[in-house]
Motif scaffolding. Structure first.
Motif, mmCIF file in Angstrom:
data_model
loop_
_atom_site.group_PDB
_atom_site.id
_atom_site.type_symbol
_atom_site.label_atom_id
_atom_site.label_comp_id
_atom_site.label_asym_id
_atom_site.label_seq_id
_atom_site.Cartn_x
_atom_site.Cartn_y
_atom_site.Cartn_z
ATOM 1 N N ARG A 61 -53.385 -4.412 -43.301
ATOM 2 C CA ARG A 61 -52.552 -3.210 -43.455
ATOM 3 C C ARG A 61 -51.489 -3.329 -44.551
ATOM 4 N NH1 ARG A 61 -52.213 0.835 -39.535
ATOM 5 N NH2 ARG A 61 -54.259 1.148 -38.595
ATOM 6 N N LYS A 62 -50.970 -4.521 -44.796
ATOM 7 C CA LYS A 62 -49.886 -4.673 -45.773
ATOM 8 C C LYS A 62 -50.393 -5.012 -47.172
ATOM 9 C CE LYS A 62 -46.722 -3.805 -42.769
ATOM 10 N NZ LYS A 62 -46.011 -2.499 -42.838
ATOM 11 N N GLN A 71 -50.535 0.552 -50.406
ATOM 12 C CA GLN A 71 -50.898 -0.298 -49.288
ATOM 13 C C GLN A 71 -51.818 0.457 -48.330
ATOM 14 O OE1 GLN A 71 -47.456 -1.857 -47.262
ATOM 15 N NE2 GLN A 71 -47.102 -3.439 -48.815
ATOM 16 N N ASP A 73 -51.641 0.578 -45.178
ATOM 17 C CA ASP A 73 -50.786 1.284 -44.217
ATOM 18 C C ASP A 73 -50.378 2.654 -44.742
ATOM 19 O OD1 ASP A 73 -50.338 0.380 -41.699
ATOM 20 O OD2 ASP A 73 -48.672 -0.930 -42.209
ATOM 21 N N ASP A 74 -49.984 2.700 -46.010
ATOM 22 C CA ASP A 74 -49.510 3.961 -46.594
ATOM 23 C C ASP A 74 -50.647 4.983 -46.693
ATOM 24 O OD1 ASP A 74 -46.966 2.938 -46.864
ATOM 25 O OD2 ASP A 74 -47.324 2.201 -48.898
ATOM 26 N N TYR A 76 -53.321 5.077 -44.773
ATOM 27 C CA TYR A 76 -53.616 5.482 -43.393
ATOM 28 C C TYR A 76 -52.625 6.547 -42.921
ATOM 29 C CZ TYR A 76 -54.283 5.086 -38.337
ATOM 30 O OH TYR A 76 -54.499 5.368 -37.012
#
Length: 204
Positions: A61-62, A71, A73-74, A76
């Motif tokens: 994720r990172k 990233q 995460d971003d 998603y």
């Protein structure tokens, strides 16, 4: 398994890749994109689909998605936010997709033909053979599927279409999931068929 349910599944496949494409390229996602969405053709975007399925979902994720400064995460979170922003519009998008896209991609007559098929594309087991196994208590699945052929996508992350859909027995469809394409799965399907027919040979 209804025609509308397959349209909805196909719609979700297109929408996920459409949003992913927009977000990783820094483009806005809003309600004015309906016509662009309806014209968005997944069949020419296999490399993007592979990036979504084989990289996005399998990168920590990172970490950044390759080729971008974003990233995982971003991306998603941006996809979730886009879906929330479009929530009020999506029923209309889904309806427009059904009438203007899906009915041409997987035509009703082809859908009916697939539903009425009696032989699995992968293992070549027939409905009569399945019924014989059931009658002799040689089937051990724990659900109500298996009484008819199901509709499988040869390229699992593409949309449902006349060219991409084949009839598949429950066992092959269940084993193939979204991991294998048709050519990769053919040897596995052959083995499933051979195993089921071995049970037939052992019947008294």
């Amino acid at each position: 398994m209804t025609y509308l349910s397959k349209s909805n599944n196909s719609f979700k496949s297109r929408l996920r890749i459409f949003l992913f494409d927009k977000i990783i390229n820094g483009q806005a996602v809003d309600s004015f994109l309906l016509e662009e969405f309806l014209q968005y053709d997944l069949s020419g975007k296999q490399s993007l689909i592979n990036k979504f399925t084989a990289e996005f979902y399998h990168t920590k994720r990172k970490q950044n998605l390759s080729g971008t400064d974003m990233q995982i995460d971003d991306i998603y979170l941006s996809m979730k936010e886009a879906e929330r922003d479009l929530k009020q519009m999506l029923p209309n998008w889904r309806k427009e997709y059904f009438h203007k896209v899906f009915r041409n991609q997987l035509q009703p007559d082809k859908f009916k033909e697939l539903q009425e098929a009696d032989t699995c594309y992968y293992c070549e087991i027939t409905l009569n053979e399945i019924l014989e196994l059931v009658h002799n208590k040689k089937i051990y699945k724990k659900n109500e599927r298996g009484w008819r052929m199901e509709i499988d996508r040869k390229e699992p992350n593409q949309e449902y279409s006349n060219e991409n859909c084949v009839p598949a027995c429950y066992w092959c469809n269940n084993a193939k999931t979204d991991e294998f394409d048709a050519e990769e799965f053919k040897p596995i399907g052959k083995a499933i068929g051979e195993l089921l027919r071995e049970r037939l040979k052992k019947l008294p």
